[in-house]
Design a protein around this motif. Structure first.
Motif, PDB file in Angstrom:
ATOM      1  N   GLU A 134     -54.005 -43.065  43.454  1.00  0.00           N
ATOM      2  CA  GLU A 134     -53.950 -43.282  42.010  1.00  0.00           C
ATOM      3  C   GLU A 134     -54.990 -42.446  41.275  1.00  0.00           C
ATOM      4  O   GLU A 134     -54.667 -41.565  40.501  1.00  0.00           O
ATOM      5  CB  GLU A 134     -54.179 -44.765  41.687  1.00  0.00           C
ATOM      6  N   ILE A 135     -56.254 -42.742  41.519  1.00  0.00           N
ATOM      7  CA  ILE A 135     -57.365 -42.080  40.835  1.00  0.00           C
ATOM      8  C   ILE A 135     -58.294 -41.490  41.880  1.00  0.00           C
ATOM      9  O   ILE A 135     -58.516 -42.077  42.936  1.00  0.00           O
ATOM     10  CB  ILE A 135     -58.140 -43.082  39.951  1.00  0.00           C
ATOM     11  N   GLU A 136     -58.841 -40.319  41.586  1.00  0.00           N
ATOM     12  CA  GLU A 136     -59.821 -39.696  42.462  1.00  0.00           C
ATOM     13  C   GLU A 136     -61.215 -39.867  41.854  1.00  0.00           C
ATOM     14  O   GLU A 136     -61.546 -39.202  40.878  1.00  0.00           O
ATOM     15  CB  GLU A 136     -59.512 -38.214  42.639  1.00  0.00           C
ATOM     16  N   PRO A 137     -62.029 -40.777  42.381  1.00  0.00           N
ATOM     17  CA  PRO A 137     -63.372 -40.973  41.833  1.00  0.00           C
ATOM     18  C   PRO A 137     -64.196 -39.705  41.909  1.00  0.00           C
ATOM     19  O   PRO A 137     -64.020 -38.892  42.825  1.00  0.00           O
ATOM     20  CB  PRO A 137     -63.963 -42.070  42.740  1.00  0.00           C
ATOM     21  N   TYR A 138     -65.105 -39.547  40.949  1.00  0.00           N
ATOM     22  CA  TYR A 138     -66.038 -38.418  40.990  1.00  0.00           C
ATOM     23  C   TYR A 138     -67.458 -38.940  40.882  1.00  0.00           C
ATOM     24  O   TYR A 138     -67.808 -39.656  39.939  1.00  0.00           O
ATOM     25  CB  TYR A 138     -65.772 -37.420  39.862  1.00  0.00           C
ATOM     26  N   ILE A 139     -68.282 -38.585  41.862  1.00  0.00           N
ATOM     27  CA  ILE A 139     -69.698 -38.959  41.880  1.00  0.00           C
ATOM     28  C   ILE A 139     -70.533 -37.725  41.587  1.00  0.00           C
ATOM     29  O   ILE A 139     -70.454 -36.726  42.308  1.00  0.00           O
ATOM     30  CB  ILE A 139     -70.095 -39.555  43.244  1.00  0.00           C
ATOM     31  N   ASP A 140     -71.321 -37.780  40.533  1.00  0.00           N
ATOM     32  CA  ASP A 140     -72.197 -36.672  40.157  1.00  0.00           C
ATOM     33  C   ASP A 140     -73.382 -36.630  41.129  1.00  0.00           C
ATOM     34  O   ASP A 140     -74.183 -37.569  41.172  1.00  0.00           O
ATOM     35  CB  ASP A 140     -72.686 -36.880  38.728  1.00  0.00           C
ATOM     36  N   PRO A 141     -73.520 -35.554  41.917  1.00  0.00           N
ATOM     37  CA  PRO A 141     -74.620 -35.487  42.891  1.00  0.00           C
ATOM     38  C   PRO A 141     -76.003 -35.565  42.248  1.00  0.00           C
ATOM     39  O   PRO A 141     -76.938 -36.075  42.870  1.00  0.00           O
ATOM     40  CB  PRO A 141     -74.408 -34.127  43.569  1.00  0.00           C
TER      41      PRO A 141
END
Length: 297
Positions: A134-141
């Motif tokens: 559904e959704i691809e999470p994005y984590i800011d390094p």
């Protein structure tokens, strides 16, 4: 400092952070410094988790009190502009993952270590919140580096044998007090977010013939590979899955109207959260389709 045994296992929705300190220890200010680091880190980590799937959500803590005359801080989550299905999941997911991160890696020495942890965290969030397909999470390094440094600083203010626990919804999990990070945010390469709203010509690598899972695509324009789902108002998918539209093969190129975010870090980039608004199927000229499709390898 006697504590009730069930202090950390209340199911009232509050997040509790407890430092089990040495009796009659010196350097009391170090305990409060450590608690401040943990509170800051857990609040920022929860915000990072929820913003990875709901970028416009507003997440913060309110201090509800200090319990039993000991160093147990009790906070309440405040969430705004967020879907209901994430409200109870975000705290427990973040709590479990921050514990898992500090267990899986005892020491972070290089920016690449933080980037690898960010990618691992993206996969775990998708699993825990049921977002796969559904959704691809994005984590800011960069933000993750700041959080890891806060936890490390908190740990450095503890004495040998002192422990830290986080409690929420009846669960109690430990923080690895041996964890250390040597990577400040200033060492991380800045990530730029570039939204794209427009048209793209793509080849289908993997379609979804049933349901609403992601389609894997590759752009013949930018050469980017990305996954996308269809906007609810785009009826092309239902017509395709119902057999009203011929099967898309290597001979076809789709002209799609798409929205996505491109996250650029240094010389690398990744496309996330692509949404297809419309589709036009074009058959490639004779002899050209195999050449173009071969570029997907």
């Amino acid at each position: 400092m006697a504590l009730k045994q069930n202090t950390m296992t209340h199911e009232d929705g509050h997040i509790r952070i407890r430092i089990n300190n040495q009796k009659d220890r010196e350097g009391i200010h170090e305990l409060f410094t450590a608690m401040g680091c943990y509170m800051h880190a857990i609040e920022d980590f929860n915000r990072l988790v929820i913003n990875s799937v709901e970028p416009d959500a507003n997440y913060k803590f309110k201090l509800s009190g200090v319990e039993n005359g000991s160093l147990i801080s009790k906070m309440t989550s405040v969430l705004k502009n967020i879907g209901g299905r994430f409200e109870k999941l975000v705290d427990s997911t973040a709590m479990n993952e921050v514990s898992a991160l500090t267990k899986s890696v005892t020491e972070v020495n290089e920016p690449r270590d933080v980037t690898d942890l960010a990618k691992t965290l993206e996969r775990k969030i998708a699993e825990e919140l049921g977002l796969e397909g559904e959704i691809e999470p994005y984590i800011d390094p960069i933000k993750l580096a700041e959080i890891l440094m806060l936890i490390s600083n908190g740990n450095e203010n503890l004495y040998e044998g002192e422990t830290v626990e986080i409690g929420n919804y009846g669960n109690v999990i430990p923080i690895n007090t041996k964890f250390r990070s040597k990577v400040p945010a200033s060492k991380m390469t800045l990530t730029k977010k570039e939204p794209y709203r427009g048209y793209d010509n793509v080849k289908v690598i993997r379609p979804c013939n049933f349901g609403g899972s992601l389609w894997d695509l590759k752009s013949t324009v930018t050469k980017d590979s990305y996954s996308a789902h269809f906007h609810k108002e785009c009826d092309w998918l239902s017509r395709y899955q119902n057999g009203e539209i011929p099967v898309v093969t290597a001979k076809h190129t789709l002209t799609i109207r798409v929205e996505y975010d491109k996250y650029i870090t240094g010389k690398t980039h990744v496309v996330k959260n692509a949404i297809i608004k419309s589709v036009e199927v074009n058959e490639d000229p004779d002899g050209k389709q195999s050449e173009m499709f071969g570029e997907l390898d």
